[in-house]
Design an enzyme around this catalytic site. Structure first.
Site, short mmCIF file in Angstrom:
data_model
loop_
_atom_site.label_atom_id
_atom_site.label_comp_id
_atom_site.label_asym_id
_atom_site.label_seq_id
_atom_site.Cartn_x
_atom_site.Cartn_y
_atom_site.Cartn_z
N GLU A 469 0.81 -1.20 0.04
CA GLU A 469 0.13 -0.02 0.23
C GLU A 469 0.89 1.23 -0.21
OE1 GLU A 469 -3.56 -0.14 2.43
OE2 GLU A 469 -4.10 -2.04 1.70
N GLU A 558 -5.55 -8.63 -0.64
CA GLU A 558 -6.30 -8.56 0.39
C GLU A 558 -7.73 -8.18 0.44
OE1 GLU A 558 -4.65 -5.58 3.17
OE2 GLU A 558 -2.46 -6.30 3.01
C1 GCB Z 1 -4.75 -2.95 4.83
C2 GCB Z 1 -3.37 -3.16 5.26
C3 GCB Z 1 -3.18 -4.25 6.33
C4 GCB Z 1 -4.11 -4.04 7.31
C5 GCB Z 1 -5.59 -4.23 6.71
C6 GCB Z 1 -6.82 -3.54 7.76
O1 GCB Z 1 -5.09 -2.49 3.67
O2 GCB Z 1 -2.57 -3.49 4.19
O3 GCB Z 1 -1.85 -4.13 6.93
O4 GCB Z 1 -4.23 -4.94 8.33
O5 GCB Z 1 -5.31 -3.21 5.52
O6 GCB Z 1 -7.37 -4.63 8.37
O7 GCB Z 1 -7.06 -2.62 8.06
#
Ligand code: GCB
Length: 670
Positions: A469, A558
């Site tokens: 990110e 993700e």
């Molecule tokens: C994201 C990040 C990750 C966070 C996740 C979240 O986009 O890459 O490190 O833990 O969101 O759960 O907020």
């Protein structure tokens, strides 16, 4: 004021007579509208082969209970000024026991958890008399987060900046042989705008006056300390310093090739009349010699294996993770054996194009997780029980891959992934990269250099992730990521490069420099919270847009929803187990639609397990997007995901189903 003192200390005071020479090199000016970045060379890592015993090497662990002192937060450099390293720590300050390896944060019952700045460790150890004979002794740390300064018997031996990556120093001349020695480590967890990852330190008022606060934009907790094992190991005076291995397969995958290249350090390597050579032997799993070769004078060569057993990912083959043992023997002109080092080798090929990613010529569909090295009490400390449990769960659920989000994982876990055929997208520690600067670029490149140097021989590593990110919407991101990606390619051309991007594709400026596009998106969570009816089409549309823009393979790296285990609500409601299950299912629908297009090559759930975060009102005891709890027990969605991952395995790779995949319900349902 405080910060300035800290920075001054970090850069000039402590290591004023720095024993690290700066590598000057080729300077290439690279222009962008916002920022002119100079493509400066970064220091090259040397040596650091994983410590292994052999007939010429001994290894001793310094793991155990060390003595520990936390510095006064308002006076982080006091220990250096007062030379705490010159004698036992307990002579300067009261010490407490601290386990190594472990994060120090969750060990005590006071607020050590939120300490910002330096802490100190020391311990004593014996070095046997036998080690004084003609050999070298090395001190190696698997990782210390974030910055480490090390003294042996009061003399500084090494400094290293960057968590999650190993470093070492030769300590031969610093040790007392046949006697007791002392090792002292100062560790600094402060993250600033030019560390990797970035953070900010501010001084803010509190009830007692002023206090130092560490903030960062990523959510995982900034655990710190001596996170992985500390080893002492011996090598001969002239020794194998580097081994680099690449492999190839014949078109019909019956013949394998292992190319090895060795670097040697030591006086014998420089003697004109001593022509060193390598005897390389390759053994199969049963210990049978299947190939051998003598190197050329450049200490490189090729081994041919016929017939070969290629390295395959889990569930893509009946014998996944097949490893050979490569034995490297360093010999002098008169065939005197100087050094022996052994490592496991998997023989496989990787290739990619605008549509696919292939292993041994077969298209791969990734089904896996983003993860964290995180658990109760030990934080990010290496824990073999946890590691083996995690791999058991990965295999139980039918995953074939994970991303080392958001930093390099332990070398032990990389070896385990090799053995079990789990593919790894290997990520450097750059998270939420922003405020691009020349100094940050140098550190970012260095993190990749150290990572690739450490992990280049692992068959499980199939891709490099150069950031998570990053703020790739900014103008400077364009040239910044071009430089980072080109640098990565210059170090390894055998693996594709990706980054997990979160900015909208219309704004992104990094994708053109990548080989594979990964995107993170939280439909029905961070956008349209609770709206299960706003997932499937959004995922399809976004993946198509990324592919259209860059004409490259696409991964959803993700997606997920925070879920409190045991919370049930029908109809599904945010945070409930029903909601996570539904969120997954709506994504599966999108993925199946996308798979038909040919260029959609993987799905990664966020996250494998619940993990600790900094304190905020959006987190109840941490990030709960795990499919497993922090104690590594399945939530309801784990059972659903398991069915999908095995169904994909059967459909794509003809794997068989585990007996307990479907619970018997009635004759009518099969
Ligand atoms: C994201 C990040 C990750 C966070 C996740 C979240 O986009 O890459 O490190 O833990 O969101 O759960 O907020």
């Amino acid at each position: 004021m405080h910060l300035r003192i800290r920075l001054t200390c970090r850069k000039y005071e402590i290591w004023a007579l720095s024993f690290f020479s700066l590598v000057t090199g080729l300077y290439v000016l690279h222009f962008s509208i916002a920022l002119i970045l100079v493509n400066k060379e970064v220091p090259q890592t040397r040596g650091m082969l994983y410590p292994r015993e052999s007939e010429t090497r001994e290894v001793r662990s310094l793991d155990g209970i060390w003595n520990f002192v936390r510095s006064d937060q308002a006076n982080p450099t006091q220990g250096v000024r007062d030379e705490w390293y010159a004698k036992e720590l307990s002579k300067s300050r009261p010490t407490i026991p601290m386990p190594v390896p472990a994060s120090y944060n969750d060990i005590t019952t006071d607020n050590l958890r939120d300490h910002v700045g330096t802490v100190w460790y020391d311990r004593k150890f014996f070095v046997p008399r036998s080690w004084s004979k003609d050999q070298r002794i090395w001190l190696r740390f698997g990782s210390v987060h974030y910055e480490a300064y090390v003294w042996i018997n009061g003399q500084k031996v090494v400094k290293h900046e960057m968590g999650h990556l190993p470093f070492e120093a030769e300590v031969t001349d610093f040790l007392n042989y046949g006697a007791e020695n002392r090792i002292t480590v100062m560790c600094d967890n402060a993250l600033i705008q030019t560390t990797v990852p970035q953070g900010r330190i501010t001084e803010v008022p509190n009830d007692g006056g002023m206090t130092i606060v560490q903030s960062y934009t990523f959510d995982f907790f900034n655990y710190a300390g001596i996170h992985r094992s500390v080893h002492l190991y011996t090598t001969p005076r002239t020794f194998i310093e580097e081994v680099e291995v690449t492999t190839n397969l014949s078109k019909d995958a019956t013949v394998g090739e292992v190319f090895y290249s060795v670097s040697v350090n030591g006086s014998a390597a420089n003697e004109a009349d001593n022509v060193l050579h390598i005897q390389a032997n390759l053994y199969d799993k049963e210990g049978i010699l299947v190939a051998n070769a003598t190197s050329d004078q450049k200490l490189g060569g090729k081994l041919q294996v016929n017939p070969v057993k290629p390295w395959w990912p889990y569930l893509m083959h009946s014998e996944p993770g097949y490893l050979y043992q490569l034995e490297i023997k360093l010999l002098a002109t008169n065939d005197e054996l100087l050094d022996v080092y052994r490592l496991k080798v998997g023989i496989r090929t990787l290739s990619w194009n605008s549509q696919q990613f292939l292993i041994n010529g077969k298209p791969v569909y990734f089904r896996g997780f983003g993860r964290h090295e995180d658990s109760d009490i030990r934080g990010k400390g290496l824990d073999n029980a946890l590691m083996v449990r995690d791999f058991n769960l990965l295999k139980w659920i039918g995953a074939n891959a994970y991303r080392t989000s958001h930093y390099p994982y332990s070398e032990e876990s990389m070896q385990f992934a090799d053995e079990h055929g789990i593919m790894i997208i290997d990520e450097c520690p750059s998270v939420d990269t922003e405020n691009f600067s020349q100094e940050l670029l140098g550190k970012h490149k260095s993190s990749l250099e150290q990572l690739i140097h450490r992990d280049r021989n692992h068959p499980s590593v199939v891709m490099w992730s150069i950031a998570n990110e990053p703020r790739t919407g900014s103008v400077s991101a364009d040239s910044y990521f071009e430089l980072v990606a080109n640098f990565t390619r210059s170090l390894d051309k055998t693996r594709p490069i990706t980054a997990a991007i979160a900015v909208p594709n219309t704004q992104d400026k990094a994708g053109r420099s990548l080989d594979i596009i990964s995107f993170n998106r939280y439909n029905a969570w961070y956008s349209n919270a609770g709206r299960l009816d706003m997932i499937t089409q959004n995922v399809i549309d976004e993946a198509i847009a990324w592919n259209k823009r860059y004409n490259k393979p696409i991964i959803m790296s993700e997606y997920g929803a925070d879920t409190l285990e045991g919370l049930h609500m029908q109809p599904a409601y945010v945070w409930s187990e029903e909601f996570q299950t539904e969120v997954f299912s709506r994504h599966f629908k999108a993925f199946d639609e996308l798979r038909k297009k040919g260029w959609f090559i993987g799905e990664f759930v966020w996250n494998f397990a619940d993990f600790k975060t900094a304190q905020t009102y959006t987190r109840v005891g941490g990030n709960k997007k795990g499919v497993f709890t922090r104690a590594r027990q399945p939530k309801a969605a784990a059972h659903l995901l398991r069915k999908r991952y095995f169904a994909l395995g059967r459909d794509l790779d003809q794997c068989s189903f585990p007996d307990d995949l479907f619970t018997y319900i009635a004759d009518l349902i099969s």
